[in-house]
Write a protein that holds these residues in place. Structure first.
Motif, PDB file in Angstrom:
ATOM      1  N   SER A 181     -29.315 -22.157 -10.989  1.00 51.24           N
ATOM      2  CA  SER A 181     -29.680 -21.791 -12.349  1.00 51.24           C
ATOM      3  C   SER A 181     -30.001 -20.294 -12.426  1.00 51.24           C
ATOM      4  N   GLY A 182     -29.499 -19.656 -13.477  1.00 52.76           N
ATOM      5  CA  GLY A 182     -29.819 -18.254 -13.717  1.00 52.76           C
ATOM      6  C   GLY A 182     -29.018 -17.262 -12.894  1.00 52.76           C
ATOM      7  N   LYS A 185     -23.654 -17.979 -14.300  1.00 52.27           N
ATOM      8  CA  LYS A 185     -22.440 -18.803 -14.435  1.00 52.27           C
ATOM      9  C   LYS A 185     -21.790 -18.618 -15.811  1.00 52.27           C
ATOM     10  N   ARG A 370     -31.903 -14.541 -14.260  1.00 52.12           N
ATOM     11  CA  ARG A 370     -32.606 -14.799 -15.518  1.00 52.12           C
ATOM     12  C   ARG A 370     -34.093 -14.495 -15.349  1.00 52.12           C
ATOM     13  N   LYS A 373     -34.583 -10.780 -15.281  1.00 47.21           N
ATOM     14  CA  LYS A 373     -34.427 -10.235 -16.642  1.00 47.21           C
ATOM     15  C   LYS A 373     -35.710 -10.471 -17.450  1.00 47.21           C
TER      16      LYS A 373
HETATM   17  N1  LIG Z   1     -24.699 -10.010 -12.498  1.00 46.28           N
HETATM   18  C1  LIG Z   1     -25.301  -9.967 -13.685  1.00 46.28           C
HETATM   19  N2  LIG Z   1     -25.307  -8.825 -14.393  1.00 46.28           N
HETATM   20  C2  LIG Z   1     -25.917  -8.747 -15.587  1.00 46.28           C
HETATM   21  N3  LIG Z   1     -26.575  -9.752 -16.159  1.00 46.28           N
HETATM   22  C3  LIG Z   1     -26.600 -10.920 -15.505  1.00 46.28           C
HETATM   23  C4  LIG Z   1     -25.965 -11.094 -14.244  1.00 46.28           C
HETATM   24  N4  LIG Z   1     -26.152 -12.354 -13.837  1.00 46.28           N
HETATM   25  C5  LIG Z   1     -26.858 -12.963 -14.793  1.00 46.28           C
HETATM   26  N5  LIG Z   1     -27.138 -12.105 -15.802  1.00 46.28           N
HETATM   27  C6  LIG Z   1     -27.936 -12.409 -17.004  1.00 46.28           C
HETATM   28  O1  LIG Z   1     -28.928 -13.357 -16.610  1.00 46.28           O
HETATM   29  C7  LIG Z   1     -29.108 -14.360 -17.597  1.00 46.28           C
HETATM   30  C8  LIG Z   1     -28.771 -15.713 -16.993  1.00 46.28           C
HETATM   31  O2  LIG Z   1     -27.376 -15.790 -16.749  1.00 46.28           O
HETATM   32  P1  LIG Z   1     -26.504 -17.096 -17.145  1.00 46.28           P
HETATM   33  O3  LIG Z   1     -27.016 -17.703 -18.410  1.00 46.28           O
HETATM   34  O4  LIG Z   1     -25.081 -16.697 -17.124  1.00 46.28           O
HETATM   35  O5  LIG Z   1     -26.883 -17.994 -15.904  1.00 46.28           O
HETATM   36  P2  LIG Z   1     -26.470 -19.492 -15.578  1.00 46.28           P
HETATM   37  O6  LIG Z   1     -26.037 -19.487 -14.172  1.00 46.28           O
HETATM   38  O7  LIG Z   1     -25.501 -19.964 -16.611  1.00 46.28           O
HETATM   39  O8  LIG Z   1     -27.849 -20.250 -15.688  1.00 46.28           O
HETATM   40  P3  LIG Z   1     -28.129 -21.832 -16.007  1.00 46.28           P
HETATM   41  O9  LIG Z   1     -27.643 -22.603 -14.824  1.00 46.28           O
HETATM   42  O10 LIG Z   1     -29.605 -21.877 -16.113  1.00 46.28           O
HETATM   43  O11 LIG Z   1     -27.403 -22.135 -17.266  1.00 46.28           O
HETATM   44  C9  LIG Z   1     -28.191 -13.989 -18.742  1.00 46.28           C
HETATM   45  O12 LIG Z   1     -28.930 -13.246 -19.679  1.00 46.28           O
HETATM   46  C10 LIG Z   1     -27.141 -13.114 -18.102  1.00 46.28           C
HETATM   47  O13 LIG Z   1     -26.590 -12.208 -19.012  1.00 46.28           O
END
Ligand SMILES: Nc1ncnc2c1ncn2[C@@H]1O[C@H](COP(=O)(O)OP(=O)(O)OP(=O)(O)O)[C@@H](O)[C@H]1O
Ligand SMILES: [Mg+2]
Length: 474
Positions: A181-182, A185, A370, A373
């Motif tokens: 998570s975070g 993806k 996340r 951030k």
């Molecule tokens: N390499 C990166 N560069 C810039 N921002 C990032 C990066 N990786 C993640 N983020 C930011 O971190 C936050 C979480 O990313 P994201 O929602 O894509 O994660 P996820 O893997 O889909 O999490 P989940 O499993 O909880 O849904 C978002 O605001 C995203 O823009």
């Protein structure tokens, strides 16, 4: 030279004053502290010398022969890496101080100088300049590495980026994105979409865990009129129709109910779908990107996910690595988010103190990017301007132990009422300090934070050595 100023060369200072006594006095004082100092008697000469020597700091007298020192600030600060200017005045009026600052001076010093104050200003000024240089450097690298807004320079992120560009070239292939998570993806899914031939089409996402089976099916495929109680008279198109020509992100695919797994498999095999209550096949014109933070292979073994669907989805897979596996990305990401929130909040946030950055890099980030951030947003709210310090970061960020033996919770005294994280942190820190006999290095190590953070937390929680406790620690 203090270790505040770890530079390749001693900082270069220009003293501009028409009085030789002052020039020589300042040169002697500053050289003693390890600075490399030159003097100049008039403004024109100073500007010329600065162009060829590029100084780090200029002490500039306000009254110079034939010119006003304030008029020198702008020409001295031309160029891409200008020196900081500190105005020297014997006639400090509020007006000239305001004008000096408005023109870009770092500070104003009144004559006669107190040597300690003068050295203090020089040190602070050069430290700020060094940090500004670091930030500019990192910002440049952020820009360079964010063609897709996926920030990072670690090998694993580079591999992910490479994969994104490869799969973007095959606009119909199904992709599986796996990661905690975070870890980004959804961001990766968007990058794939934006870099693919489908970028002009829509990008639509749905969280498979958020809806009940029936609602999810209707949402995905749409339904015909009267398909179920509550269905609208006209029926409704689903996300397969909404995403037509583009990409459909099926987030948390591991949570897709078995019945829908079978239906999705059929869509992937036959490239068509049926609305709920319908008999007609509609062509599917979407690229499916599935994402999960579960271990799908394991779910297959446990019989919770269809093996045939797993292989269909797994044609190409991308793994988004957890942040703890790539701490080298943390400074880049932290600056990237700081820039973002600074702009959003209209604040001049220039960077992080060394301590704050050390803490960010040392923390293990279970919530991944996340969480980072959110921590930067928290700090950006609390910090009025300038550098983010330890005190602006969420107080839990460095307080989580990095691993080691498990201490049974019964052995910790948990207060009946105050179960705030802050209070838990105090208890844990106090406990570890006691266990380590108040050896700060060992306790910091055990807590997974650095010594400065630990000292700050001891201060914050007003902790002190206590008398020996009984051996059970209760
Ligand atoms: N390499 C990166 N560069 C810039 N921002 C990032 C990066 N990786 C993640 N983020 C930011 O971190 C936050 C979480 O990313 P994201 O929602 O894509 O994660 P996820 O893997 O889909 O999490 P989940 O499993 O909880 O849904 C978002 O605001 C995203 O823009
Ligand atoms: Mg997500």
């Amino acid at each position: 030279m203090t270790d505040l100023l770890p530079q390749m060369h001693p900082p270069r200072i220009l003293v501009v004053d028409d009085e030789e006594g002052i020039r020589e006095g300042l040169k002697a004082l500053l050289s003693q502290k390890g600075f490399w100092v030159e003097g100049s008697g008039d403004l024109e000469d100073a500007v010329r010398r600065n162009e060829s020597h590029s100084f780090d700091l200029v002490f500039l007298d306000i009254r110079l022969p034939g010119s006003n020192g304030l008029d020198g600030i702008v020409p001295l600060r031309k160029g891409s890496n200008p020196p900081e200017v500190v105005i020297l005045t014997g006639h400090g009026t509020v007006g000239s101080t305001v004008e000096a600052m408005r023109k870009g001076a770092f500070d104003v010093l009144e004559k006669p100088f107190d040597p300690d104050r003068l050295i203090g200003v020089a040190t602070r000024c050069l430290e700020t300049r060094r940090l500004k240089g670091q930030v500019d450097n990192l910002k440049g690298r952020v820009r360079e590495l964010t063609s897709t807004e996926l920030v990072g320079q670690s090998d694993s992120i580079r591999q992910t980026l490479q994969r994104i560009h490869q799969v973007a070239q095959a606009p119909d292939t199904t992709i599986l994105i796996e990661g905690e998570s975070g870890t980004g993806k959804e961001l990766v899914a968007r990058c794939i979409h934006e870099n693919s031939a489908r970028s002009q089409g829509p990008f639509v996402g749905i969280n498979c865990a958020a809806l009940t089976e029936n609602l999810l099916e209707a949402e995905l495929f749409g339904y015909e009129a009267g398909a179920f109680t509550g269905a609208t008279k006209e029926g409704k198109d689903g996300l397969f129709a909404a995403a037509s020509g583009g990409s459909l992100l099926l987030d948390e695919i591991g949570e897709l109910p078995m019945n829908l797994q079978a239906k999705l498999l059929r869509v992937l095999q036959e490239k068509s779908y049926r609305k709920v209550g319908g008999v007609k096949d509609h062509p599917s014109r979407v690229r499916i990107i599935a994402a999960t933070n579960r271990n799908l292979a394991q779910l297959v073994q446990e019989g919770k996910f269809r093996e045939d669907l797993y292989y269909r989805l797994h044609v190409i897979s991308i793994r988004t690595p957890p942040l703890r596996e790539r701490p080298e990305d943390i400074p880049l990401l932290a600056h990237y988010f700081l820039d973002f929130f600074g702009k959003q909040m209209g604040k001049a946030l220039t960077g992080f103190t060394e301590d704050a950055m050390e803490d960010l890099v040392e923390y293990t980030w279970p919530g991944n990017v996340r969480e980072l951030k959110n921590a930067v947003e928290h700090a950006a709210i609390l910090c009025p301007f300038g550098l983010i310090g330890d005190e602006h970061l969420p107080h839990w960020h460095g307080g989580l132990p990095g691993g080691g033996d498990v201490i049974p919770t019964e052995a910790l005294e948990l207060p009946r009422d105050d179960r705030s994280l802050k209070s838990m942190e105090r208890i844990l820190i106090e406990r570890v300090l006691d266990e380590m006999g108040w050896n700060i290095s060992r306790a910091a190590d055990k807590l997974g934070i650095n010594r400065t953070t630990l000292y700050n937390k001891i201060k914050l929680h007003k902790l002190g050595k206590r008398p020996m406790r009984n051996p059970l620690g209760v």
